[in-house]
Write a protein that holds these residues in place. Structure first.
Motif, PDB file in Angstrom:
ATOM      1  N   ALA B 736      42.541  23.408  27.728  1.00 53.74           N
ATOM      2  CA  ALA B 736      41.574  24.185  26.945  1.00 53.74           C
ATOM      3  C   ALA B 736      41.747  25.676  27.229  1.00 53.74           C
ATOM      4  N   ILE B 737      41.926  26.000  28.501  1.00 55.86           N
ATOM      5  CA  ILE B 737      42.117  27.409  28.875  1.00 55.86           C
ATOM      6  C   ILE B 737      43.399  27.953  28.232  1.00 55.86           C
ATOM      7  N   ALA B 738      44.464  27.142  28.280  1.00 59.64           N
ATOM      8  CA  ALA B 738      45.750  27.597  27.729  1.00 59.64           C
ATOM      9  C   ALA B 738      45.634  27.937  26.250  1.00 59.64           C
ATOM     10  N   LYS B 739      44.810  27.163  25.541  1.00 62.25           N
ATOM     11  CA  LYS B 739      44.630  27.465  24.109  1.00 62.25           C
ATOM     12  C   LYS B 739      44.015  28.844  23.914  1.00 62.25           C
ATOM     13  N   LEU B 740      43.099  29.204  24.794  1.00 57.51           N
ATOM     14  CA  LEU B 740      42.404  30.485  24.650  1.00 57.51           C
ATOM     15  C   LEU B 740      43.229  31.648  25.189  1.00 57.51           C
ATOM     16  N   VAL B 741      43.993  31.379  26.242  1.00 54.20           N
ATOM     17  CA  VAL B 741      44.768  32.443  26.886  1.00 54.20           C
ATOM     18  C   VAL B 741      46.113  32.645  26.183  1.00 54.20           C
ATOM     19  N   GLY B 742      46.621  31.566  25.605  1.00 55.30           N
ATOM     20  CA  GLY B 742      47.937  31.644  24.973  1.00 55.30           C
ATOM     21  C   GLY B 742      49.054  31.115  25.846  1.00 55.30           C
ATOM     22  N   ARG B 743      48.719  30.734  27.062  1.00 59.29           N
ATOM     23  CA  ARG B 743      49.698  30.167  27.997  1.00 59.29           C
ATOM     24  C   ARG B 743      48.931  29.470  29.110  1.00 59.29           C
ATOM     25  N   PRO B 744      49.560  28.527  29.779  1.00 57.59           N
ATOM     26  CA  PRO B 744      48.853  27.860  30.882  1.00 57.59           C
ATOM     27  C   PRO B 744      48.669  28.800  32.073  1.00 57.59           C
ATOM     28  N   VAL B 745      47.626  28.545  32.827  1.00 57.56           N
ATOM     29  CA  VAL B 745      47.460  29.202  34.122  1.00 57.56           C
ATOM     30  C   VAL B 745      48.183  28.293  35.111  1.00 57.56           C
ATOM     31  N   ARG B 746      49.251  28.778  35.692  1.00 59.89           N
ATOM     32  CA  ARG B 746      50.151  27.874  36.419  1.00 59.89           C
ATOM     33  C   ARG B 746      49.791  27.683  37.887  1.00 59.89           C
ATOM     34  N   GLN B 747      48.590  28.110  38.241  1.00 61.60           N
ATOM     35  CA  GLN B 747      48.123  27.905  39.612  1.00 61.60           C
ATOM     36  C   GLN B 747      46.791  27.156  39.594  1.00 61.60           C
ATOM     37  N   LEU B 748      46.624  26.283  40.569  1.00 60.81           N
ATOM     38  CA  LEU B 748      45.379  25.531  40.718  1.00 60.81           C
ATOM     39  C   LEU B 748      44.773  25.886  42.076  1.00 60.81           C
ATOM     40  N   PRO B 749      43.472  26.186  42.159  1.00 60.61           N
ATOM     41  CA  PRO B 749      42.503  26.221  41.070  1.00 60.61           C
ATOM     42  C   PRO B 749      42.751  27.389  40.134  1.00 60.61           C
ATOM     43  N   MET B 750      42.318  27.193  38.891  1.00 61.25           N
ATOM     44  CA  MET B 750      42.455  28.228  37.877  1.00 61.25           C
ATOM     45  C   MET B 750      41.221  29.124  37.971  1.00 61.25           C
ATOM     46  N   THR B 751      41.205  29.933  39.032  1.00 61.76           N
ATOM     47  CA  THR B 751      40.046  30.790  39.279  1.00 61.76           C
ATOM     48  C   THR B 751      39.936  31.842  38.181  1.00 61.76           C
ATOM     49  N   ALA B 752      38.762  32.446  38.101  1.00 60.45           N
ATOM     50  CA  ALA B 752      38.553  33.477  37.093  1.00 60.45           C
ATOM     51  C   ALA B 752      39.620  34.562  37.216  1.00 60.45           C
ATOM     52  N   GLU B 753      39.939  34.919  38.450  1.00 60.35           N
ATOM     53  CA  GLU B 753      40.941  35.975  38.622  1.00 60.35           C
ATOM     54  C   GLU B 753      42.324  35.533  38.115  1.00 60.35           C
ATOM     55  N   ARG B 754      42.685  34.285  38.395  1.00 56.99           N
ATOM     56  CA  ARG B 754      43.991  33.799  37.915  1.00 56.99           C
ATOM     57  C   ARG B 754      44.005  33.704  36.392  1.00 56.99           C
ATOM     58  N   VAL B 755      42.888  33.298  35.794  1.00 58.92           N
ATOM     59  CA  VAL B 755      42.808  33.262  34.333  1.00 58.92           C
ATOM     60  C   VAL B 755      42.940  34.674  33.782  1.00 58.92           C
ATOM     61  N   TRP B 756      42.256  35.603  34.419  1.00 66.01           N
ATOM     62  CA  TRP B 756      42.317  36.992  33.959  1.00 66.01           C
ATOM     63  C   TRP B 756      43.747  37.542  34.091  1.00 66.01           C
ATOM     64  N   ASN B 757      44.407  37.217  35.185  1.00 67.33           N
ATOM     65  CA  ASN B 757      45.803  37.635  35.351  1.00 67.33           C
ATOM     66  C   ASN B 757      46.681  37.065  34.243  1.00 67.33           C
ATOM     67  N   ALA B 758      46.449  35.792  33.903  1.00 69.83           N
ATOM     68  CA  ALA B 758      47.242  35.178  32.825  1.00 69.83           C
ATOM     69  C   ALA B 758      46.977  35.877  31.497  1.00 69.83           C
ATOM     70  N   LEU B 759      45.739  36.326  31.312  1.00 72.11           N
ATOM     71  CA  LEU B 759      45.398  37.058  30.080  1.00 72.11           C
ATOM     72  C   LEU B 759      46.135  38.393  30.005  1.00 72.11           C
ATOM     73  N   GLN B 760      46.467  38.966  31.162  1.00 70.62           N
ATOM     74  CA  GLN B 760      47.136  40.270  31.173  1.00 70.62           C
ATOM     75  C   GLN B 760      48.637  40.141  30.933  1.00 70.62           C
ATOM     76  N   GLU B 761      49.175  38.901  31.075  1.00 66.28           N
ATOM     77  CA  GLU B 761      50.627  38.731  30.894  1.00 66.28           C
ATOM     78  C   GLU B 761      51.015  39.030  29.458  1.00 66.28           C
ATOM     79  N   GLU B 762      52.188  39.634  29.303  1.00 69.66           N
ATOM     80  CA  GLU B 762      52.709  39.876  27.961  1.00 69.66           C
ATOM     81  C   GLU B 762      53.252  38.571  27.402  1.00 69.66           C
ATOM     82  N   THR B 763      52.984  38.318  26.142  1.00 74.55           N
ATOM     83  CA  THR B 763      53.607  37.162  25.504  1.00 74.55           C
ATOM     84  C   THR B 763      55.091  37.440  25.345  1.00 74.55           C
ATOM     85  N   PRO B 764      55.957  36.553  25.825  1.00 72.48           N
ATOM     86  CA  PRO B 764      57.396  36.841  25.763  1.00 72.48           C
ATOM     87  C   PRO B 764      57.891  36.868  24.318  1.00 72.48           C
TER      88      PRO B 764
END
Lengths: 293, 764
Positions: B736-764
């Motif tokens: 569900a998160i990956a759908k919203l972020v555009g990519r999976p959060v590849r670390q568990l737990p998917m903390t708010a900070e890790r989700v936010w970091n994934a949001l900052q990644e550039e789409t390749p």
């Protein structure tokens, strides 16, 4: 080992009695109200008072929430739950209800007090940021009378306050200002947790809709209370706008000094300081403009 | 808020016999117990992650008034223990390998004196380099956690290699050829942090010797395992060690295995006094050799143009920690979850269990599965996205079904994976009006059932009151409580007619304990067997009493009646009274455990016995989440669960298991993860900084059971259920998160900070 060291305990019958006890017992005595900060610290032996003075019987002197035309006076023993549930308080200072909704859980809120929160002086303590944003004044009493100091003088560092031996915080006073409102936003790891970061804002609008005065208090982003004076300077006289909030958010971020810990990295907390400042300002202004948000 | 959707069709009839005692406070836990003359135990821990011991001096500690004994390695038999890889001793010898290693045990006349003695123990050591990173630990130049491992008496197929404790491969078909055939290949890496079982009750042990026999009250999920550990390490025959578990305050796997019973028994023997240990919350986090393992998972999967999976290659490192505990099978089990419940002809997965200088890993609720499923299912959504296929359709197409062949060549009998997918989708669709920044994700999971030996006695006394005496252990799931229902149904009586004597190794026959979701599966069989023996006796008595044929006697509603003539009856109580004057109504049950299936065509190096799955359980969880894009905060709003655990015997307990598993899964998904410092020590070993979910965080949970009576399973075709609900929740949240972020959060737990970091990644 999760057991406090041996200690003596006395229940105060009046504020004067509590102060007399503290004068006599000196720096080995601690006041206990809700006990949600002191008792865990004693169990961990981070605090080892020889005497405990219980002030829970002093609600008549210290449990009030009084709202007059000119100011709000809250007694040190007012509980989180009372601050959360007071409709009168929410009408004039909605920041309290905002913050109390995200402080701990009912068990803690039923016992924990405003005075205890401020005197603990934890840099992550929500109500400190709230009182800071509001420009609150703290009333400190000792045997020779009382003195009133500004919130930013009250906090002197992490877990340190202006309250000296033989003194106690009795009341917090917040001036009422026309065309003003306030708001609080927090990021927590789960419901009721300590803040990863939070921000409270208080805004007063001039008749022409510009910002007459504004303050932001940040929480958990530095060792000390982070009332950011440059934010107030940047807000004064400006027309509220998203651009202004963003600019002020950057000032908040630049003035944040968080540490990386298990709650998050310094970079993330700095980002949150910006984002939550923006949100708090946006909501405080909207409320000051009469919007029901 | 929770909806029990099936409740109307299956009216609840289950009241837990242990419920009132637990909720009123009259129930007694180990920490509540006291014996005359009792002493208090404390352990001295290493406090350092890796060091060579120079000196442990207990002289000053022993001299403190009120101290009765201080024991170290030299005071107990020199035994290395643990199944498969016996690499542990009761007390540290020569080298300490994690911060919670026990150097010495103290017994004193108060906890405070015991603590003072612990503090007075002198520990001198030379620090050794810390092995912390899984990949670095596998490098040729890594320091070894166990330099002398070659001397350990390892059993079975464990090709030991430096810090690799066990290596297992799953291999089927030809992966290179499959990849060459692939139209699309997707490669992903996932990294999961370790986490904790975190039961509410910190563990306690109380031991008392009478002559040459010791009785040990302990908070264990596996009393017989605990007994066997005491017998092995203190070199005692099993009939001189009695383990009793009072009420248990949760376990979640953390209280599996053998822990501190032998230390306390040794102290009690040395002092000739009862000795009690009660852990602090901090000890509960740092010391037990049962916590959820960290993992690194690399997955490469090739797809044909039609979206079918043609080949999968995987590489896994599972953190073992400092000692192997019960984790020897984890590498292979992890490989099964990373491979997933899919039809794949060509599979090769290499999986390693790797030593580090961290707390040992062990069986926490569905070990390796939430992380393995999270990786597999996040990867599955990436696969579907790569070819533009709907993730539900992709799973329906590739997921196994009745008669299909799975990743290890096992052909599955009637199974409900496909129905689980449909049911989860249908339930979440009811909540599908998505708001801004909301999305739905789903994941499938699987988990084996574990047939094994298990025993129980049932008796009816002369007043007609029933007693079940079982070796099974109740860890909070309600499984043992459900045994009353099975006995009652077999005898035509009410569950309330039975009391249960349980959790005492001296009075009940063997059972594996509250582990592997096995209680109902195995002990249920034993209780049904035992009750049936009594039923036969009752039918004989009834036939004699009513002058009817035995074959015509029916036991129902507390009576025996003649088939077709309900009015011709006699009460079971009356029959019990008759029997009470002669041959007593006693049944004993065990029964032959169901067989494990064959898996032809699978080449597995390092087989640890967890590739062929008996009565596999299937699940699909669909979740709705909301994302705060500017902070990374994720809120889980709805979880829709569908489970094939075979026949559901006790619906209320079953719903409870699913809901608890989901909440634990949300914690693993979003907030629970162990932080380590550079010194190899935990940074958040306590409830203040280790973030469990609370009820205020809980979403709406709905559950449907796909009830397929399963052959070669438990009573009435029931499979296990306690661990399965913990498997797919984190994976579904990830998608569900990956759908919203555009990519999976590849670390568990998917903390708010890790989700936010994934949001900052550039789409390749």
């Amino acid at each position: 080992m999760q057991v406090p060291a041996p200690l003596e305990y006395e229940r105060a019958t009046s504020v004067d009695h509590a102060i007399a006890l503290m004068e006599r017992l000196g720096d080995e005595a601690r006041i206990v109200a809700g006990g949600h900060s002191l008792i865990p610290m004693m169990k961990l032996r981070l605090a080892n008072p020889e005497y405990i003075i219980d002030i829970n019987d002093l609600r008549e002197e210290l449990g009030h929430i009084t709202i007059t035309d000119s100011e709000v006076r809250i007694g040190a023993l007012a509980t989180h739950q009372e601050l959360l549930e007071s409709k009168e308080l929410a009408a004039v200072l909605p920041i309290f209800a905002d913050a109390e909704k995200v402080i701990a859980d009912p068990v803690v809120r039923n016992r924990g007090t405003l005075g205890g929160s401020l005197c603990q002086a934890d840099p992550s303590e929500d109500l400190s940021a709230v009182c800071d944003a509001l420009g609150a004044q703290c009333v400190i009493r000792n045997s020779s009378g009382e003195r009133v100091i500004e919130m930013h003088d009250f906090h002197q560092g992490p877990y340190e306050t202006a309250v000296a031996d033989g003194e106690m915080l009795t009341e917090v006073r917040i001036p009422r200002r026309p065309n003003s409102s306030s708001a609080y936003h927090k990021v927590e790891r789960r419901a009721g947790d300590w803040a990863v970061a939070s921000a409270g804002a208080a805004i007063q609008l001039a008749d022409d809709g510009t910002i007459l005065d504004g303050r932001v208090g940040l929480c958990a982003v530095g060792p000390n209370l982070t009332n950011v004076q440059p934010i107030s300077d940047a807000l004064r006289g400006q027309v509220p706008s998203e651009e202004l909030y963003a600019r002020v958010g950057e000032i908040a971020a630049a003035n944040a000094n968080p540490a990386t810990d298990t709650r998050g990295t310094a970079a993330y907390k700095t980002h949150l300081a910006k984002e939550l400042t923006i949100r708090s300002l946006r909501k405080a202004v909207a409320r000051a403009q009469g919007q029901n948000v | 808020m929770t909806t029990l959707e099936d409740q109307a069709s299956a009216p609840p009839r289950f009241v837990r016999a242990d419920g009132p005692a637990k909720v009123t406070g009259s129930g007694r836990y180990v920490a509540d117990l006291s014996l005359t003359g009792m002493l208090f135990a404390k352990f001295r821990y290493s406090g350092v992650a890796h060091a060579r011991i120079r000196k442990i001096d207990v002289t000053a500690a022993k001299a403190i008034p009120g101290v009765f004994a201080v024991l170290t390695a030299g005071d107990v038999p020199d035994v290395r223990y643990s199944p498969v890889i016996p690499d542990r001793t009761l007390f540290a010898k020569d080298v300490v390998r994690f911060e919670g290693e026990i150097l010495a045990a103290v017994a004193a006349n108060s906890p405070a004196v015991a603590q003072a003695a612990v503090d007075a123990i002198v520990f001198e050591y030379d620090e050794l380099p810390i092995v912390a990173d899984l990949e670095a630990a596998m490098a040729d130049d890594s320091p070894l956690v166990h330099e002398d491992w070659a001397s350990y008496a390892v059993t079975g197929d464990t090709p030991r290699d430096r810090n690799v404790a066990t290596f297992s491969s799953l291999s089927k078909g030809d992966v290179d050829a499959g990849m060459a055939e692939a139209h699309t290949i997707v490669k992903s890496r996932y990294v999961a942090d370790g986490s904790h079982a975190a039961p509410i009750e910190p563990r306690g042990v109380l031991a008392q010797w009478e002559g040459d026999k010791v009785t040990i009250w302990t908070s264990s999920q596996v009393p017989f395992d605990a007994r066997n550990g005491v017998c092995e390490t203190l070199q005692l025959p099993s009939n001189r060690v009695r383990i009793i578990v009072p009420h248990l305050g949760g376990g979640f796997g953390g209280k599996c295995g053998f822990h501190f019973e032998a230390h306390i028994a040794a102290l009690a023997r040395a002092t000739k006094r009862p000795v009690k240990l009660v852990f602090s919350r901090e000890e509960e986090f740092l010391v037990p050799d049962r916590r959820r393992e960290s993992m690194i998972i690399d997955l490469t999967t090739g797809l044909r143009a039609d979206g079918s999976i043609v080949a999968r290659r995987g590489w896994i490192a599972v953190e073992n920690g400092a000692y192997t505990a019960d984790a020897a099978f984890f590498a292979q089990l992890a490989a099964m979850h990373v491979a997933g419940p899919y039809k794949i002809d060509n599979v090769h997965i290499d999986s390693h269990l790797v030593y580090t200088n961290h707390q040992p890993s062990g069986s926490v609720r569905a070990p390796t599965a939430p992380q393995g499923c999270w990786a597999c299912e996040s990867h599955t959504d990436e696969l579907a996205a790569a070819i533009g296929m709907d993730p539900v359709e992709f799973r329906k197409k590739n997921g196994i079904h009745t008669g299909a062949t799975g990743v290890v060549g096992q052909v599955y009998d009637e199974i409900g994976l496909q129905q689980c997918i449909d049911a989860a989708v249908e339930q979440i669709d009811h909540a599908a009006a998505l708001g801004e920044d909301e999305a739905i994700g789903l994941a499938v999971g699987w988990w084996p059932s574990f047939p094994g030996p298990s025993g129980a006695y049932v008796r009816l006394d002369s007043d007609g009151a029933g007693q079940i005496v079982t070796g099974a252990q109740e860890c909070g799931t309600g499984a043992v409580m459900t045994l009353r229902q099975l006995a009652a149904d077999q005898l035509g009586m009410d569950p309330e007619d039975f009391e249960i004597i349980y959790q005492d190794t001296a009075v009940a026959p063997y059972d594996t304990g509250a582990t592997g979701s096995q209680t109902l599966l195995n002990n249920g069989r034993a209780v049904v067997d035992a009750a049936e023996q009594i039923a036969e006796q009752l039918r004989q008595h009834a036939a004699d009493h009513m002058e009817a044929a035995v074959a015509d006697i029916v036991l129902a509603d507390g009576h025996a009646h003649v088939a077709g003539s309900p009015s011709k009856n006699v009460s079971i109580a009356e029959l019990a009274e008759i029997a009470g004057g002669g041959e007593l109504l006693i049944g004993k049950g065990s029964g032959k455990p169901p067989d494990y299936p064959e898996i032809p065509g699978m080449n597995c190096v390092g087989d640890q016995g967890v590739a062929a799955w008996a009565a596999p359980q299937f699940s699909c969880h669909a979740v709705k989440v909301r994302l705060d894009r500017d902070t990374g905060v994720v809120r889980v709003l709805d979880v829709a669960c569908a489970h094939d655990s075979g026949t559901i015997i006790n619906p209320i307990a079953a719903y409870g298991q699913v809901e608890g598993g989901v909440l634990m899964g949300i914690g693993q998904a979003l907030t629970e993860g162990t932080h380590y410092g550079e010194d190899g020590k935990q940074r958040n070993g306590g409830l203040l900084e280790y973030k469990l979910q609370t009820f205020a965080d809980a979403p709406r949970i709905t559950t449907k059971f796909i009830q397929i009576p399963t052959a070669d399973a438990g009573p009435r075709g029931a499979k296990g259920l306690a661990e399965a609900p913990n498997v797919p929740t984190a994976a579904a949240i990830s998608n569900a998160i990956a759908k919203l972020v555009g990519r999976p959060v590849r670390q568990l737990p998917m903390t708010a900070e890790r989700v936010w970091n994934a949001l900052q990644e550039e789409t390749p």
